[in-house]
Design a protein around this motif. Structure first.
Motif, PDB file in Angstrom:
ATOM      1  N   SER A 295       0.837  -1.197   0.000  1.00 38.48           N
ATOM      2  CA  SER A 295       0.000   0.000   0.000  1.00 38.48           C
ATOM      3  C   SER A 295       0.874   1.250   0.000  1.00 38.48           C
TER       4      SER A 295
ATOM      5  N   GLU B 202      -7.956   4.798   0.031  1.00 37.51           N
ATOM      6  CA  GLU B 202      -6.975   4.371  -0.975  1.00 37.51           C
ATOM      7  C   GLU B 202      -7.703   3.510  -2.003  1.00 37.51           C
TER       8      GLU B 202
ATOM      9  N   PRO C  10      -4.749   0.599  -4.045  1.00 31.15           N
ATOM     10  CA  PRO C  10      -3.521   0.508  -3.233  1.00 31.15           C
ATOM     11  C   PRO C  10      -2.246   0.370  -4.053  1.00 31.15           C
TER      12      PRO C  10
END
Length: 455
Positions: A78, A211, A214
């Motif tokens: 991530s 997010e 990622p």
């Protein structure tokens, strides 16, 4: 193929709000913290040559951490996690300086280590943030959003910078008047505490942002050798060489303007803050005009304006020590450096595909930091040899300007590509610097995703 955005409109708006708050809090950290690192070192008794190096050498730690950033992102799976981790630790990096300010002493080596950690964490998360923010801000609103985000961050930076300078000015006068001398160092402790808390608040904002992707697909890691000798070598390789050489020449004097103002000229903290603000204000005011100039006359013309304009900026400082004169010099210098940086980033970013930009800029940042250290080290040695007095400062300023003249040979060899569509780059101000106005990094996603057509 572009990955779909799973967020709702409400989630997107929420993400953009928190990203803007992050930018504003980050600016508070810079204005109350980083802008006064050299001033703090001088107040703690550090020599002027070492204090000058404090403004440049620690950046190398950040540039090197950037290089391992892709590995860390891959391990964490991530970009967001890496950004949140580095931001949170950066907020905690102020603790040694806060404690030292309260105690009234700090060894030079510990100062360099603390500032080095600050910069390692500051720059280390930069490439990951650039990739992440590109997945957060939808393409159709990028230009408008980044412009608004940048204006708010700039406002907070100037307010915090002047506010911190005013507090130091009042604190020093108060404690000097009571005969307590160095007791005003507690003001530095308060400012660094504000800076650290602001960065922790910024980290919280990061954590609140989603997010959507990622690990974006299509991002390529490009070895610098391939960029220098590949199909973009004519426009990119020669340009990069020119940029690195100019950085080295400018850094012969660049880190020593703060010690010059605070020690050699004896300016108080409010005047120091005002002069810093003037160079930054020059950049802020000039950016819209620079963008229009680039659209009308091209990035190559803008590069020549900036490349010629920055040459005499350090030498002009020897003419007069008057703050009113230096206000004009600082403002003009901010305009010239903004012109140079906008032109070089336009040409550099437009000469490489969108999915390679973050990788190339990461390597370029590392090389740039290395040149900063080389230039600053040469400047420090010259300063020591010349006697570390006001004439030594003047020698540095004149030497730096003379060396910059030599970079015109490299500038003349840069191939000037014709850019099909000029799209001014938005910058993040990572720190404030006398003469330069700021140490800025481009927001890669502020340029459209579509690759530019150059010829």
């Amino acid at each position: 193929m572009k990955q779909p955005d799973p967020r709702t409109t409400q989630q997107i708006r929420r993400d953009l709000r928190y990203s803007t708050r992050d930018a504003m809090l980050f600016s508070v950290m810079v204005g109350c913290g980083e802008a006064y690192f050299v001033a703090f070192a001088l107040a703690m008794g550090m020599g002027e040559a070492l204090a000058g190096l404090l403004g440049s050498v620690p950046l190398l730690a950040g540039a090197l951490l950037q290089l391992i950033g892709p590995w860390a992102v891959s391990r964490l799976g991530s970009h967001k996690r890496w950004v949140v981790l580095t931001a949170g630790l950066q907020g905690l990096s102020f603790l040694p300086m806060i404690i030292a300010a309260l105690m009234g002493r700090m060894p030079a080596w510990l100062m360099f280590v603390s500032v080095g950690i600050y910069w390692a964490l500051n720059l280390g998360g930069g490439p990951a943030w650039n990739t992440w923010i590109g997945t957060i801000v939808p393409g159709p609103v990028r230009a408008k959003y980044f412009a608004s985000r940048s204006r708010r961050a700039q406002f907070m930076l100037m307010v915090s910078l002047i506010g911190a300078g005013l507090l130091l000015y009042i604190g020093k006068r108060h404690f000097d008047g009571e005969g307590q001398g160095d007791a005003y160092l507690k003001v530095f402790a308060g400012l660094f505490a504000i800076a650290g808390l602001a960065r922790l608040g910024s980290t919280w904002c990061h954590a609140r942002v989603s997010e959507p992707v990622p690990m974006p697909e299509g991002q390529r890691k490009v070895p610098i050798s391939a960029f220098l000798r590949g199909p973009n070598a004519v426009s990119g390789g020669r340009l990069l060489l020119y940029m690195l050489c100019l950085t080295m020449c400018a850094q012969v004097s660049g880190p020593f303007f703060a010690p010059y103002m605070l020690k050699a000229l004896g300016f108080d903290y409010l005047v120091f803050a005002g002069l810093l603000c003037c160079s930054f204000l020059g950049r802020v005011v000039a950016m819209p005009l620079i963008g229009r100039f680039a659209k009308k006359h091209g990035a190559s013309a803008l590069l020549w304006v900036g490349g010629l304009g920055v040459i005499p900026m350090s030498a002009i400082w020897v003419i007069s020590p008057s703050p009113w004169f230096l206000i004009c010099v600082q403002f003009t210098s901010g305009v010239m450096w903004a012109s140079y940086e906008m032109a070089t980033m336009l040409m550099l970013l437009e000469s490489i595909p969108a999915n390679e930009r973050t990788s190339v800029l990461t390597t370029q940042n590392a090389l740039n930091a290395a040149m900063m250290v080389v230039g600053a080290t040469c400047g420090a040695l010259l300063f020591r040899v010349m006697g570390e007095d006001i004439s030594a400062y003047h020698a540095l300023f004149l030497t730096s300007a003379s060396l910059r003249v030599g970079t015109l040979i490299l500038l003349a060899r840069v191939h000037m590509p014709k850019i099909a569509k000029i799209r001014p780059v938005v910058f993040r101000t990572m720190s404030l610097r006398p003469q330069f106005g700021g140490f800025d990094r481009p927001v890669v996603s502020s340029i459209d995703d579509a690759d530019s057509v150059t010829k």
